[in-house]
Design a protein around this motif. Structure first.
Motif, PDB file in Angstrom:
ATOM      1  N   CYS A   1       7.005   2.379   6.130  1.00 18.58           N
ATOM      2  CA  CYS A   1       5.732   2.366   6.854  1.00 18.58           C
ATOM      3  C   CYS A   1       5.947   2.629   8.347  1.00 18.58           C
ATOM      4  O   CYS A   1       5.205   3.399   8.966  1.00 18.58           O
ATOM      5  CB  CYS A   1       5.028   1.018   6.667  1.00 18.58           C
ATOM      6  SG  CYS A   1       4.273   0.788   5.043  1.00 18.58           S
TER       7      CYS A   1
ATOM      8  N   ILE B   1       0.070  -2.598   1.503  1.00 18.65           N
ATOM      9  CA  ILE B   1       1.002  -1.492   1.247  1.00 18.65           C
ATOM     10  C   ILE B   1       2.362  -1.786   1.857  1.00 18.65           C
ATOM     11  O   ILE B   1       3.399  -1.620   1.216  1.00 18.65           O
ATOM     12  CB  ILE B   1       0.430  -0.167   1.798  1.00 18.65           C
ATOM     13  CG1 ILE B   1      -0.857   0.220   1.058  1.00 18.65           C
ATOM     14  CG2 ILE B   1       1.465   0.959   1.686  1.00 18.65           C
ATOM     15  CD1 ILE B   1      -1.541   1.458   1.597  1.00 18.65           C
ATOM     16  N   CYS B   2       2.349  -2.247   3.099  1.00 19.29           N
ATOM     17  CA  CYS B   2       3.589  -2.398   3.866  1.00 19.29           C
ATOM     18  C   CYS B   2       4.197  -3.783   3.678  1.00 19.29           C
ATOM     19  O   CYS B   2       4.365  -4.555   4.624  1.00 19.29           O
ATOM     20  CB  CYS B   2       3.326  -2.108   5.333  1.00 19.29           C
ATOM     21  SG  CYS B   2       2.736  -0.422   5.634  1.00 19.29           S
ATOM     22  N   THR B   3       4.519  -4.099   2.441  1.00 22.78           N
ATOM     23  CA  THR B   3       5.252  -5.326   2.147  1.00 22.78           C
ATOM     24  C   THR B   3       6.679  -5.170   2.684  1.00 22.78           C
ATOM     25  O   THR B   3       7.080  -4.064   3.071  1.00 22.78           O
ATOM     26  CB  THR B   3       5.267  -5.572   0.637  1.00 22.78           C
ATOM     27  OG1 THR B   3       5.875  -4.444  -0.009  1.00 22.78           O
ATOM     28  CG2 THR B   3       3.852  -5.769   0.096  1.00 22.78           C
TER      29      THR B   3
ATOM     30  N   GLN C   1       2.384   2.993  -2.407  1.00 23.98           N
ATOM     31  CA  GLN C   1       3.674   2.562  -1.853  1.00 23.98           C
ATOM     32  C   GLN C   1       4.765   3.587  -2.130  1.00 23.98           C
ATOM     33  O   GLN C   1       5.609   3.855  -1.268  1.00 23.98           O
ATOM     34  CB  GLN C   1       4.047   1.196  -2.440  1.00 23.98           C
ATOM     35  CG  GLN C   1       3.173   0.070  -1.905  1.00 23.98           C
ATOM     36  CD  GLN C   1       3.417  -1.254  -2.589  1.00 23.98           C
ATOM     37  OE1 GLN C   1       3.680  -1.303  -3.795  1.00 23.98           O
ATOM     38  NE2 GLN C   1       3.328  -2.336  -1.838  1.00 23.98           N
ATOM     39  N   ARG C   2       4.736   4.194  -3.313  1.00 27.23           N
ATOM     40  CA  ARG C   2       5.729   5.237  -3.602  1.00 27.23           C
ATOM     41  C   ARG C   2       5.501   6.467  -2.721  1.00 27.23           C
ATOM     42  O   ARG C   2       6.467   7.125  -2.305  1.00 27.23           O
ATOM     43  CB  ARG C   2       5.679   5.625  -5.085  1.00 27.23           C
ATOM     44  CG  ARG C   2       6.226   4.560  -6.024  1.00 27.23           C
ATOM     45  CD  ARG C   2       6.421   5.108  -7.434  1.00 27.23           C
ATOM     46  NE  ARG C   2       5.170   5.544  -8.037  1.00 27.23           N
ATOM     47  CZ  ARG C   2       4.352   4.756  -8.736  1.00 27.23           C
ATOM     48  NH1 ARG C   2       4.645   3.466  -8.900  1.00 27.23           N
ATOM     49  NH2 ARG C   2       3.248   5.233  -9.273  1.00 27.23           N
TER      50      ARG C   2
ATOM     51  N   ASP D   1       0.769   0.572  -6.220  1.00 28.68           N
ATOM     52  CA  ASP D   1       2.176   0.956  -6.333  1.00 28.68           C
ATOM     53  C   ASP D   1       2.370   2.450  -6.119  1.00 28.68           C
ATOM     54  O   ASP D   1       3.401   2.894  -5.606  1.00 28.68           O
ATOM     55  CB  ASP D   1       2.767   0.510  -7.673  1.00 28.68           C
ATOM     56  CG  ASP D   1       2.082   1.158  -8.868  1.00 28.68           C
ATOM     57  OD1 ASP D   1       0.878   1.431  -8.797  1.00 28.68           O
ATOM     58  OD2 ASP D   1       2.761   1.384  -9.890  1.00 28.68           O
TER      59      ASP D   1
ATOM     60  N   TYR E   1       8.648  -2.159   1.813  1.00 29.37           N
ATOM     61  CA  TYR E   1       8.205  -0.853   2.313  1.00 29.37           C
ATOM     62  C   TYR E   1       8.003  -0.840   3.830  1.00 29.37           C
ATOM     63  O   TYR E   1       7.473   0.125   4.375  1.00 29.37           O
ATOM     64  CB  TYR E   1       6.904  -0.440   1.614  1.00 29.37           C
ATOM     65  CG  TYR E   1       7.089  -0.238   0.129  1.00 29.37           C
ATOM     66  CD1 TYR E   1       7.595   0.942  -0.374  1.00 29.37           C
ATOM     67  CD2 TYR E   1       6.792  -1.261  -0.764  1.00 29.37           C
ATOM     68  CE1 TYR E   1       7.791   1.122  -1.747  1.00 29.37           C
ATOM     69  CE2 TYR E   1       6.984  -1.103  -2.129  1.00 29.37           C
ATOM     70  CZ  TYR E   1       7.482   0.088  -2.611  1.00 29.37           C
ATOM     71  OH  TYR E   1       7.680   0.257  -3.956  1.00 29.37           O
TER      72      TYR E   1
END
Length: 365
Positions: free
Chosen positions: A359, A350-352, A270-271, A267, A355
């Protein structure tokens, strides 16, 4: 047979029997006898908590995988103390009673665990301190250079502030848990960079590395300092950074001031990609885990610690064989070169969908 000769024969036989019994006792399970990778043995793994996602998601599987690679017949006994020092002491007792030859220990409280380390040592059990240097007779230690990590955090925070970094810029410091020796080193490293360059308007040593505690502390600091007067927030790790950012958002501070963290947990990464967290510190956990596993096999089997390249000392033990793993400041610009190329995450993790746009903006695909 004359009396003198008979006495000599009896004496010789007695000596021979005594030597034979001593040899049998030594070969049969002396508490200091070395383990054997060919037959396998029990290895304890005692981790401190599960609030920080790295321990269950990364450290445990990586350590167990390497141990099984080095010693296929070895059995790993796993314990997690859930941030409770008393629980961890009981868990070490359990590992001792199970007959573990070596314990990889990441202590909840590096001082409180000392009696348990001493008890294990008295029974011939080796201890590899993992990530945190516990007190007591430690046989080997691996972690990151924690003072250097703190310096990287301070440097990254100044870089994120840019032209706003000046002795009047008010920042909040949220340090780690008082029972964790690493927290003091992170703090010292960060202060060595930040002192004199910014105004540390509020500072906290947070209990338990908990996001909620960090949230409450920063909420209080905002009320005292004023939401328009906060230039940046230093967070000792990513878990607390989540609580800090939530406090800043709840106070309707926009744009968000730079907030830094550490650990590159998912997380947090991702932030960083999204821009709500300025940076984190990337740690190659697999390297640390592999090192700990090799150290455990070495000390359990009576070998020198092959991967150690330095020595460290605690308040109780001098010249412990050690290896400190280097770290890297991770920003949105080098997520691929650190967390992705280092094998910590795949891009898809990471790139859900949440996001994906962020990304794409930084070319992460």
């Amino acid at each position: 047979m004359n009396t003198t000769l008979r006495r000599a024969v009896i004496a010789t036989a007695a000596v021979s029997m005594a030597l034979s019994m001593a040899a049998c006792g030594k070969a049969g399970g002396s508490k200091s006898s070395a383990a054997d990778v060919n037959t396998g043995f029990r290895i304890g793994l005692a981790l401190p908590e599960n609030q920080t996602t790295r321990y269950e998601a990364v450290d445990r599987p990586a350590i167990e995988a390497k141990l099984h690679q080095l010693c296929p017949k070895c059995q790993v006994d796993y314990e997690n103390a859930a941030q409770n020092a008393n629980t961890q002491q009981q868990q070490i007792d359990t590992l001792i009673n199970k007959g573990d030859k070596v314990i990889i220990l990441d202590s909840v409280d590096y001082k409180a665990i000392q009696p348990s380390v001493e008890k294990a040592h008295s029974k011939g059990i080796k201890i590899v301190a993992y990530d945190r240097l516990a007190q007591g007779p430690i046989d080997a230690y691996t972690s990151f250079d924690n003072t250097a990590v703190g310096k990287e955090q301070g440097q990254a925070l100044l870089q994120a502030l840019g032209s706003k970094a000046n002795p009047k810029a008010k920042i909040i410091m949220v340090n780690g848990d008082k029972g964790d020796p690493n927290a003091a080193q992170f703090k010292a490293g960060a202060h060595s960079v930040l002192d004199g360059k910014v105004d540390i308007a509020a500072e906290y040593d947070t209990n338990g590395w908990l996001a909620n505690n960090a949230n409450n502390e920063v909420s209080g600091a905002i009320a005292r300092i004023g939401k328009d007067n906060i230039a940046a927030v230093y967070s000792a790790n990513d878990g607390m950074a989540a609580g800090i950012i939530s406090a800043l958002q709840s106070a309707h501070i926009s744009p968000l001031p730079p907030v830094g963290g550490q650990d590159a947990q998912l997380d947090g990464a991702q932030r960083v990609v999204a821009g709500t967290q300025a940076f984190t510190i990337y740690k190659p956990y697999k390297d640390e885990a592999d090192t700990a596993a090799q150290m455990a096999i070495d000390v359990a089997t009576g070998k020198s610690v092959s991967v150690a390249d330095t020595k460290v000392s605690s308040a109780t033990t001098k010249d412990i064989p050690a290896k400190l793993i280097p770290t890297t400041i991770m920003t949105a610009q080098n997520v691929k070169q650190t967390a992705i190329d280092g094998g910590l995450y795949k891009v898809a993790q990471i790139c859900t969908p949440q996001y994906a746009a962020a990304c794409a903006k930084i070319g992460l695909k």
